[in-house]
Design a protein around this motif. Structure first.
Motif, PDB file in Angstrom:
ATOM      1  N   LEU A  77      -4.882   1.398  -2.946  1.00 23.34           N
ATOM      2  CA  LEU A  77      -4.184   2.626  -2.769  1.00 23.34           C
ATOM      3  C   LEU A  77      -4.549   2.580  -0.921  1.00 23.34           C
ATOM      4  O   LEU A  77      -3.811   3.311  -0.989  1.00 23.34           O
ATOM      5  CB  LEU A  77      -5.183   3.566  -3.260  1.00 23.34           C
ATOM      6  N   VAL A  78      -5.041   1.554  -0.021  1.00 23.07           N
ATOM      7  CA  VAL A  78      -5.323   1.920   0.950  1.00 23.07           C
ATOM      8  C   VAL A  78      -4.047   0.683   1.676  1.00 23.07           C
ATOM      9  O   VAL A  78      -3.501  -0.540   1.714  1.00 23.07           O
ATOM     10  CB  VAL A  78      -6.630   0.914   1.699  1.00 23.07           C
ATOM     11  N   PRO A  79      -3.451   1.452   2.287  1.00 19.81           N
ATOM     12  CA  PRO A  79      -2.122   1.068   2.970  1.00 19.81           C
ATOM     13  C   PRO A  79      -2.340  -0.538   4.274  1.00 19.81           C
ATOM     14  O   PRO A  79      -3.410  -0.184   4.565  1.00 19.81           O
ATOM     15  CB  PRO A  79      -1.380   2.001   4.285  1.00 19.81           C
ATOM     16  N   ARG A  80      -1.570  -1.810   3.377  1.00 13.10           N
ATOM     17  CA  ARG A  80      -2.118  -2.460   3.913  1.00 13.10           C
ATOM     18  C   ARG A  80      -2.664  -3.728   3.443  1.00 13.10           C
ATOM     19  O   ARG A  80      -2.423  -4.421   4.075  1.00 13.10           O
ATOM     20  CB  ARG A  80      -1.648  -2.682   5.441  1.00 13.10           C
ATOM     21  N   TRP A  81      -3.895  -3.000   2.518  1.00  9.14           N
ATOM     22  CA  TRP A  81      -4.567  -4.348   2.337  1.00  9.14           C
ATOM     23  C   TRP A  81      -4.205  -5.449   1.133  1.00  9.14           C
ATOM     24  O   TRP A  81      -4.546  -6.049   1.901  1.00  9.14           O
ATOM     25  CB  TRP A  81      -5.458  -3.127   0.680  1.00  9.14           C
ATOM     26  N   GLU A  82      -3.240  -4.762   0.208  1.00  4.89           N
ATOM     27  CA  GLU A  82      -2.736  -5.744  -0.199  1.00  4.89           C
ATOM     28  C   GLU A  82      -1.611  -7.173   0.942  1.00  4.89           C
ATOM     29  O   GLU A  82      -1.794  -8.443   0.467  1.00  4.89           O
ATOM     30  CB  GLU A  82      -1.946  -6.155  -1.392  1.00  4.89           C
ATOM     31  N   ASP A  83      -1.479  -6.669   1.919  1.00  7.14           N
ATOM     32  CA  ASP A  83      -0.320  -7.218   2.176  1.00  7.14           C
ATOM     33  C   ASP A  83      -1.008  -7.993   3.380  1.00  7.14           C
ATOM     34  O   ASP A  83      -1.052  -9.409   4.424  1.00  7.14           O
ATOM     35  CB  ASP A  83       0.376  -6.559   3.144  1.00  7.14           C
ATOM     36  N   TYR A  84      -2.166  -7.712   4.025  1.00  7.39           N
ATOM     37  CA  TYR A  84      -3.657  -8.807   4.594  1.00  7.39           C
ATOM     38  C   TYR A  84      -3.397  -9.618   3.580  1.00  7.39           C
ATOM     39  O   TYR A  84      -4.291 -10.893   4.778  1.00  7.39           O
ATOM     40  CB  TYR A  84      -4.457  -7.788   4.311  1.00  7.39           C
ATOM     41  N   PHE A  85      -3.712  -9.405   2.709  1.00  4.09           N
ATOM     42  CA  PHE A  85      -4.079 -11.018   2.101  1.00  4.09           C
ATOM     43  C   PHE A  85      -3.079 -12.271   1.867  1.00  4.09           C
ATOM     44  O   PHE A  85      -3.311 -12.840   0.703  1.00  4.09           O
ATOM     45  CB  PHE A  85      -4.941 -10.544   0.773  1.00  4.09           C
ATOM     46  N   VAL A  86      -1.897 -11.848   1.843  1.00  2.00           N
ATOM     47  CA  VAL A  86      -0.757 -12.355   1.578  1.00  2.00           C
ATOM     48  C   VAL A  86      -1.126 -13.774   2.242  1.00  2.00           C
ATOM     49  O   VAL A  86      -1.496 -14.070   3.373  1.00  2.00           O
ATOM     50  CB  VAL A  86       0.322 -12.055   2.514  1.00  2.00           C
ATOM     51  N   PRO A  87      -0.729 -14.482   1.712  1.00  2.00           N
ATOM     52  CA  PRO A  87       0.240 -15.262   0.328  1.00  2.00           C
ATOM     53  C   PRO A  87      -0.913 -14.564  -0.670  1.00  2.00           C
ATOM     54  O   PRO A  87      -0.097 -14.733  -1.885  1.00  2.00           O
ATOM     55  CB  PRO A  87       0.372 -16.128   0.268  1.00  2.00           C
ATOM     56  N   LEU A  88      -1.824 -14.688  -0.811  1.00  2.00           N
ATOM     57  CA  LEU A  88      -2.594 -14.675  -2.250  1.00  2.00           C
ATOM     58  C   LEU A  88      -2.703 -13.342  -2.842  1.00  2.00           C
ATOM     59  O   LEU A  88      -2.640 -12.961  -4.234  1.00  2.00           O
ATOM     60  CB  LEU A  88      -4.255 -15.090  -2.083  1.00  2.00           C
ATOM     61  N   PHE A  89      -2.440 -12.033  -1.603  1.00  2.00           N
ATOM     62  CA  PHE A  89      -3.088 -10.978  -2.350  1.00  2.00           C
ATOM     63  C   PHE A  89      -4.055 -11.170  -2.560  1.00  2.00           C
ATOM     64  O   PHE A  89      -5.206 -12.222  -2.707  1.00  2.00           O
ATOM     65  CB  PHE A  89      -1.341  -9.699  -3.548  1.00  2.00           C
ATOM     66  N   SER A  90      -5.062  -9.928  -2.639  1.00  2.00           N
ATOM     67  CA  SER A  90      -6.281  -9.720  -2.929  1.00  2.00           C
ATOM     68  C   SER A  90      -6.478  -9.697  -4.131  1.00  2.00           C
ATOM     69  O   SER A  90      -8.546 -10.816  -4.359  1.00  2.00           O
ATOM     70  CB  SER A  90      -6.993  -7.830  -2.160  1.00  2.00           C
ATOM     71  N   VAL A  91      -6.862  -9.975  -5.063  1.00  2.00           N
ATOM     72  CA  VAL A  91      -7.199  -9.982  -6.840  1.00  2.00           C
ATOM     73  C   VAL A  91      -7.050 -11.329  -6.645  1.00  2.00           C
ATOM     74  O   VAL A  91      -8.496 -12.417  -7.005  1.00  2.00           O
ATOM     75  CB  VAL A  91      -6.570  -9.532  -7.336  1.00  2.00           C
ATOM     76  N   ARG A  92      -6.156 -12.247  -5.994  1.00  2.00           N
ATOM     77  CA  ARG A  92      -6.223 -13.547  -6.435  1.00  2.00           C
ATOM     78  C   ARG A  92      -6.671 -14.431  -5.263  1.00  2.00           C
ATOM     79  O   ARG A  92      -7.922 -15.454  -4.825  1.00  2.00           O
ATOM     80  CB  ARG A  92      -4.664 -14.362  -6.162  1.00  2.00           C
TER      81      ARG A  92
END
Length: 126
Positions: A77-92
């Protein structure tokens, strides 16, 4: 005494190391927690192997990954959390790092177990 150490090892394994490392990386752009995580699980796995306790390792890892996943899901829910861990994203990334850490633990568990066996052989011959 061995049971008390097993409980202590289990509790130390329950720390959501992967999530804490990811959060520290996101918040301060520092890889320090990944290093602390590596050191902690190497010591825990080696000690567990030396003591011959594997149930706390397995249960602790399950708890750690589950807690990491839970806290990670709250951070989406935190802005930019998912984008920070690109290309894998956080769960991967969480799954990948958890998998690699478990492999590392298996290796150091075996090392601890082998050290104990070597020590026992040396004490018998002496």
């Amino acid at each position: 005494m061995k049971q008390l150490l097993s409980v202590f090892i289990f509790l130390l394994y329950c720390v959501p190391y992967v999530y804490l490392s990811m959060h520290n990386d996101f918040a301060s752009h520092s890889m320090l927690m990944y290093g602390i995580m590596l050191l902690a699980v190497i010591v825990l796995a080696g000690t567990s192997g030396y003591l011959g306790v594997w149930i706390p390792v397995i249960l602790g890892n399950i708890a750690s990954v589950a807690l990491s996943y839970y806290f990670n899901s709250k951070m989406t829910l935190v802005p930019r959390w998912e984008d920070y861990f690109v290309p894998l994203f956080s769960v991967r990334l969480l799954i990948l790092v958890s998998f690699l850490i478990i492999i590392l633990q298996f290796i150091f568990y075996k090392i601890g177990k082998n050290l104990k066996q070597k020590r026992l052989r040396n004490s018998v011959t002496t």
